[in-house]
Design an enzyme around this catalytic site. Structure first.
Site, PDB file in Angstrom:
ATOM      1  N   TYR A  36       0.837  -1.198   0.000  1.00  0.00           N
ATOM      2  CA  TYR A  36       0.000   0.000   0.000  1.00  0.00           C
ATOM      3  C   TYR A  36       0.882   1.262   0.000  1.00  0.00           C
ATOM      4  CZ  TYR A  36      -3.173   3.563   1.818  1.00  0.00           C
ATOM      5  OH  TYR A  36      -3.889   4.714   2.002  1.00  0.00           O
ATOM      6  N   ASP A  37       1.889   1.258   0.889  1.00  0.00           N
ATOM      7  CA  ASP A  37       2.784   2.415   0.981  1.00  0.00           C
ATOM      8  C   ASP A  37       3.477   2.697  -0.349  1.00  0.00           C
ATOM      9  OD1 ASP A  37       2.084   2.677   3.592  1.00  0.00           O
ATOM     10  OD2 ASP A  37       3.897   1.740   4.399  1.00  0.00           O
ATOM     11  N   LEU A  83     -32.403  12.528  20.627  1.00  0.00           N
ATOM     12  CA  LEU A  83     -33.470  11.548  20.829  1.00  0.00           C
ATOM     13  C   LEU A  83     -33.967  11.587  22.260  1.00  0.00           C
ATOM     14  CD1 LEU A  83     -31.868   8.461  19.060  1.00  0.00           C
ATOM     15  CD2 LEU A  83     -33.661   9.948  18.174  1.00  0.00           C
ATOM     16  N   GLU A 113     -29.963  -0.163  16.293  1.00  0.00           N
ATOM     17  CA  GLU A 113     -28.532   0.084  16.042  1.00  0.00           C
ATOM     18  C   GLU A 113     -27.852   0.365  17.369  1.00  0.00           C
ATOM     19  OE1 GLU A 113     -28.158   3.367  13.087  1.00  0.00           O
ATOM     20  OE2 GLU A 113     -30.275   2.934  12.814  1.00  0.00           O
ATOM     21  N   LYS A 115     -25.810   2.426  19.955  1.00  0.00           N
ATOM     22  CA  LYS A 115     -25.654   3.872  20.110  1.00  0.00           C
ATOM     23  C   LYS A 115     -24.199   4.144  20.483  1.00  0.00           C
ATOM     24  CE  LYS A 115     -27.895   7.803  22.364  1.00  0.00           C
ATOM     25  NZ  LYS A 115     -26.688   8.479  22.805  1.00  0.00           N
ATOM     26  N   ASP A 117     -20.883   6.023  21.420  1.00  0.00           N
ATOM     27  CA  ASP A 117     -20.709   7.192  22.263  1.00  0.00           C
ATOM     28  C   ASP A 117     -19.609   8.069  21.685  1.00  0.00           C
ATOM     29  OD1 ASP A 117     -21.240   8.839  24.293  1.00  0.00           O
ATOM     30  OD2 ASP A 117     -20.348   7.612  25.871  1.00  0.00           O
ATOM     31  N   TYR A 221     -18.720   6.352  11.797  1.00  0.00           N
ATOM     32  CA  TYR A 221     -19.793   5.401  11.486  1.00  0.00           C
ATOM     33  C   TYR A 221     -21.022   6.193  11.059  1.00  0.00           C
ATOM     34  CZ  TYR A 221     -17.292   1.585  13.815  1.00  0.00           C
ATOM     35  OH  TYR A 221     -16.384   0.626  14.161  1.00  0.00           O
ATOM     36  N   LYS A 287     -35.377   2.755  15.803  1.00  0.00           N
ATOM     37  CA  LYS A 287     -36.049   3.636  14.843  1.00  0.00           C
ATOM     38  C   LYS A 287     -37.126   2.867  14.092  1.00  0.00           C
ATOM     39  CE  LYS A 287     -31.608   5.945  14.032  1.00  0.00           C
ATOM     40  NZ  LYS A 287     -30.391   5.935  13.216  1.00  0.00           N
ATOM     41  N   LYS A 311     -31.210   3.677  26.848  1.00  0.00           N
ATOM     42  CA  LYS A 311     -29.915   3.925  27.477  1.00  0.00           C
ATOM     43  C   LYS A 311     -29.581   2.822  28.466  1.00  0.00           C
ATOM     44  CE  LYS A 311     -28.449   8.229  27.278  1.00  0.00           C
ATOM     45  NZ  LYS A 311     -27.670   9.196  27.035  1.00  0.00           N
ATOM     46  N   CYS A 403       9.831   6.961  49.338  1.00  0.00           N
ATOM     47  CA  CYS A 403       9.081   5.836  48.769  1.00  0.00           C
ATOM     48  C   CYS A 403       8.337   5.092  49.877  1.00  0.00           C
ATOM     49  CB  CYS A 403      10.041   4.902  48.043  1.00  0.00           C
ATOM     50  SG  CYS A 403       9.252   3.365  47.535  1.00  0.00           S
ATOM     51  N   CYS A 406      10.271   1.445  50.167  1.00  0.00           N
ATOM     52  CA  CYS A 406      11.669   1.283  50.575  1.00  0.00           C
ATOM     53  C   CYS A 406      12.229   2.513  51.272  1.00  0.00           C
ATOM     54  CB  CYS A 406      12.533   0.960  49.360  1.00  0.00           C
ATOM     55  SG  CYS A 406      12.754   2.387  48.277  1.00  0.00           S
ATOM     56  N   CYS A 421      10.287   6.609  42.413  1.00  0.00           N
ATOM     57  CA  CYS A 421      11.261   6.131  43.387  1.00  0.00           C
ATOM     58  C   CYS A 421      12.490   5.762  42.568  1.00  0.00           C
ATOM     59  CB  CYS A 421      10.718   4.895  44.114  1.00  0.00           C
ATOM     60  SG  CYS A 421      12.003   3.962  44.968  1.00  0.00           S
ATOM     61  N   CYS A 426      14.467  -1.113  45.081  1.00  0.00           N
ATOM     62  CA  CYS A 426      13.202  -1.042  45.807  1.00  0.00           C
ATOM     63  C   CYS A 426      12.409  -2.327  45.584  1.00  0.00           C
ATOM     64  CB  CYS A 426      12.402   0.167  45.308  1.00  0.00           C
ATOM     65  SG  CYS A 426      10.744   0.241  45.989  1.00  0.00           S
TER      66      CYS A 426
HETATM   67  S1  IVH Z   1     -30.093   8.825  15.388  1.00  0.00           S
HETATM   68  C1  IVH Z   1     -32.958  12.469  15.186  1.00  0.00           C
HETATM   69  N1  IVH Z   1     -28.498   6.709  15.431  1.00  0.00           N
HETATM   70  O1  IVH Z   1     -26.997   9.599  19.906  1.00  0.00           O
HETATM   71  C2  IVH Z   1     -32.090  11.276  15.228  1.00  0.00           C
HETATM   72  N2  IVH Z   1     -28.003   8.563  16.838  1.00  0.00           N
HETATM   73  O2  IVH Z   1     -29.437  11.157  21.398  1.00  0.00           O
HETATM   74  C3  IVH Z   1     -30.876  11.417  16.068  1.00  0.00           C
HETATM   75  N3  IVH Z   1     -25.979   8.295  18.197  1.00  0.00           N
HETATM   76  O3  IVH Z   1     -27.055  12.905  18.743  1.00  0.00           O
HETATM   77  C4  IVH Z   1     -29.794  10.464  15.952  1.00  0.00           C
HETATM   78  N4  IVH Z   1     -25.448   6.284  17.455  1.00  0.00           N
HETATM   79  O4  IVH Z   1     -24.877  11.566  18.534  1.00  0.00           O
HETATM   80  C5  IVH Z   1     -28.757   7.945  15.918  1.00  0.00           C
HETATM   81  N5  IVH Z   1     -27.153   4.804  15.387  1.00  0.00           N
HETATM   82  C6  IVH Z   1     -27.417   6.035  15.861  1.00  0.00           C
HETATM   83  C7  IVH Z   1     -26.588   6.648  16.831  1.00  0.00           C
HETATM   84  C8  IVH Z   1     -26.931   7.928  17.299  1.00  0.00           C
HETATM   85  C9  IVH Z   1     -25.108   7.280  18.266  1.00  0.00           C
HETATM   86  C10 IVH Z   1     -25.922   9.547  18.996  1.00  0.00           C
HETATM   87  C11 IVH Z   1     -25.993  10.810  18.182  1.00  0.00           C
HETATM   88  C12 IVH Z   1     -27.249  11.527  18.638  1.00  0.00           C
HETATM   89  C13 IVH Z   1     -27.524  10.891  19.962  1.00  0.00           C
HETATM   90  C14 IVH Z   1     -29.040  10.795  20.142  1.00  0.00           C
END
Ligand code: IVH
Length: 665
Positions: A36-37, A83, A113, A115, A117, A221, A287, A311, A403, A406, A421, A426
């Protein structure tokens, strides 16, 4: 020959894009990094000779953009709202009931899906080219982070799309590995740690210098495909599939569910497995699949009625810091550890939390007696997130001047986060050094755990790491909780460790900044321990990835008389200081072919490849009948199915290490 050059440039870009997608998005590379490089180098070269051919979507342009004065605010095409949350099963069932009522008994499906963070972001494309990225901001107006987003390897700069323009919305995240690495690096440089991967991702996306973002290894993602602020396909599931087809990273852990029970099963399944994921999640997003039904359900002022975030319970808890104790590590670094009033955090009783170093305590504003929020994440030791309230008789913490083990001198050097230390004798340092030496993946002396090492050091049987090689069966049997059989095993494992290859010995020595990976590069560059020990700082820097800091540390290590003595004693014990040529005949993996898939818990893909190759094996990009083993980690892709269908044996990382160090196939 500008015409030939133009054709070659186009061809190279196409090939590189193909391999980037295989590597960063699908996690199924077909070529080695070196191949690749080489392609990338050729393209760079051509572009510098023919600047007129340069385009912003060229794979060479990920870090081409300039640093900015500040971020420009940009309005979103349609609000990026958030949400509503469901905090337990009951609230999720309430949501489902409302949806069913509003849809008046019509059939419908949910998409679930994970969620992730992180930080939400909108990526805009025109004529298949990435043109702009905007952070969520307040939902209506965000910040233009285009140049920084361009450095995220899983964000495609160009996609095959029939849509003249569209927007891919999604989540920018930093995976746990990248996060741990970043914090370790910041510790070394005396900088404040990031509290969690989410903050680290946010901090990395919103820096004014794109090359910093590039070094942070972010991931993107996607979960929405929109045209002019409207969903692009009649069903959400189709949008996700189209995004994946175009080359975006779409989380594979998603599901179409027929009813709320199925949704709840999905939630429970991932709650149990969330720690094994390479990134952090805080719940599941549910959803309604059909866009027509979404429109029927509509929005409240704040959030859609057709979706909800389920959550997971916080893995945080409130408790009191009763004391702060200082532990001494292998390098002599002192780590303050909070002793907590025991508290349950998602099913586990926690009574200790790491505080990392003095600066961290200062940053938190923490004193003994304070009530704090602690958090459990991954397998790591829980940490203190923040001070909730001050205790009445609170007492400031002070780093001891001597320390605690020791009574030796403590020093904190300029620009370092850690106090150390400096007594090389030690006992605490010695114990940690032995544990490091014997550890899995280092010298692999199974059975040499904390209980044994404590006794060996406390009873004066071991004064230096090298003393391990003089231990007798009789000595071990005389210790507490040591049956003859396990003592025998330890002796056998000590004996076996003498055959460890040079990179492991180098790692085992515990030279600062020399981990597994650097050890391999040093061994490859110099071929023997003696040549490394004799090399000058300049010479050391010729090894791959060895800079001035590492070189200086290696150089100093071998100038220290105690270390020289240690090396000589290990030589006398029979350790092998020569590095045998890579892919030697007769290695434990000789004649075997491996395929890697998914994220392994400890080894990077490169490291795993080195492990295999240095034991005589080969790594291939695709599974066939000739594959000996498929090494599978988290998020393993289609190669897993292929392996199953061909009946190729699947193994995990620890089994691989086993085989590579000569374990039975
Ligand atoms: S849908 C109006 N899908 O969670 C629809 N959000 O409280 C809003 N997040 O602000 C988002 N994975 O930062 C959606 N698969 C996913 C998600 C996702 C993470 C986060 C996103 C959003 C917050 C919703």
């Amino acid at each position: 020959m500008p015409k030939d050059a133009a054709a070659r440039v186009e061809k190279l870009r196409e090939t590189l894009r193909h391999h980037e997608r295989l590597y960063y998005v699908l996690d199924q590379p077909e070529v080695t990094d070196a191949e690749y490089d080489a392609l990338m180098r050729e393209l760079r070269d051509l572009e510098s000779r023919h600047p007129e051919l340069l385009t912003p979507d060229s794979p060479t342009q990920r870090v081409g953009g300039k640093a900015r004065e500040g971020f420009v605010k940009v309005a979103h095409s349609a609000p990026m709202l958030s949400l509503d949350n469901a905090l337990d099963e009951g609230e999720l069932r309430d949501f489902d009931r409302r949806v069913r009522e509003l849809l008046r008994g019509a059939e419908f499906q949910y998409v679930t899906e994970l969620k992730l963070d992180g930080l939400s972001m909108a990526a805009h494309y025109r004529d298949g080219q990435f043109v702009q990225a905007i952070t969520r901001g307040d939902g209506l107006v965000g910040e233009d982070v285009t140049e920084n987003a361009r450095t995220i390897r899983s964000l495609p700069l160009r996609v095959p799309s029939k849509l003249p323009q569209f927007e891919a919305r999604g989540e920018t995240v930093m995976n746990r590995r990248a996060f741990e690495r970043l914090n370790a690096e910041r510790d070394e440089r005396g900088l404040a740690r990031f509290a969690n991967p989410r903050n680290a991702a946010a901090g990395s996306l919103r820096v004014l210098e794109p090359s910093i973002t590039a070094s942070r290894r972010l991931d993107y993602y996607t979960y929405f495909l929109q045209v002019d602020g409207q969903p692009a396909y009649p069903r959400h599931w189709e949008s996700l599939e189209e995004l994946a087809r175009m080359g975006f990273k779409v989380n594979a852990n998603r599901k179409l569910c027929r009813d709320v029970d199925e949704v709840l099963r999905f939630c429970a399944e991932w709650e149990a497995r969330r720690e094994q994921l390479p990134y952090e999640i805080d719940g599941v997003v549910v959803k309604v699949d059909s866009i027509a039904q979404q429109q029927q359900l509509g929005w409240t002022a704040k959030a859609p009625r057709w979706a909800i975030a389920y959550k997971y319970p916080a893995r945080q808890a409130l408790t009191v810091v009763e004391n702060i104790e200082v532990q001494v590590g292998r390098t002599g670094a002192l780590t303050p550890v909070a002793h907590l009033k025991p508290v349950e955090v998602s099913g586990v009783t926690v009574s200790r939390a790491t505080l990392h170093n003095e600066d961290e305590i200062e940053r938190l504003g923490l004193q003994i007696g304070d009530t704090v929020v602690i958090e459990r994440s991954g397998d790591v030791i829980p940490k203190v997130v923040r001070v909730e309230s001050h205790g009445s008789g609170r007492k400031p913490f002070r780093m001891p001047e001597a320390c605690p083990v020791c009574a030796g001198k403590i020093v904190r050097e300029e620009g370092e986060a850690a106090s150390r230390c400096i007594n090389a004798n030690c006992p605490a340092r010695l114990k940690e050094s032995i544990l490091h030496f014997a550890a899995r993946g280092v010298m692999n002396i199974d059975g040499m755990g904390e209980a044994l090492v404590d006794q060996l050091v406390d009873r004066g049987l071991v004064h230096s790491v090298a003393d391990i090689y003089g231990l007798t069966l009789a000595q071990l049997v005389s210790l507490e909780r040591m049956a003859a059989k396990s003592a025998g095993n330890v002796i056998v494992n000590i004996e076996k460790s003498k055959q460890s290859p040079l990179p492991r010995i180098l790692t085992a020595l515990g030279i600062r900044f020399v981990g597994e990976r650097t050890a391999v590069f040093l061994a490859e560059a110099f071929g023997s321990l003696d040549r490394i020990a004799q090399a000058s700082v300049d010479e050391l820097q010729r090894a791959e990835e060895v800079g001035p800091k590492v070189a200086e540390s290696v150089y100093q290590f071998f100038r220290e008389p105690r270390n020289q003595e240690l090396v000589e004693r290990l030589r006398t014990a029979g350790l092998k200081f020569e590095y045998e040529v890579v892919r030697k005949k007769g290695g434990p993996l000789d004649g075997m072919t491996f395929v890697l898939t998914g994220t392994l818990p400890n080894l990077s893909r490169e490291e795993a490849t080195r492990v295999i190759e240095s034991a005589g094996g080969k790594v291939s990009g695709s599974v066939s009948r000739k594959t000996s083993y498929v090494v599978a980690g988290e998020e393993a892709g289609s190669k897993l199915d292929k392996a199953r269908s061909l009946g190729v044996e699947l193994i995990d990382e620890s089994r691989l290490l086993d085989l590579a160090s000569g374990g039975r196939a």
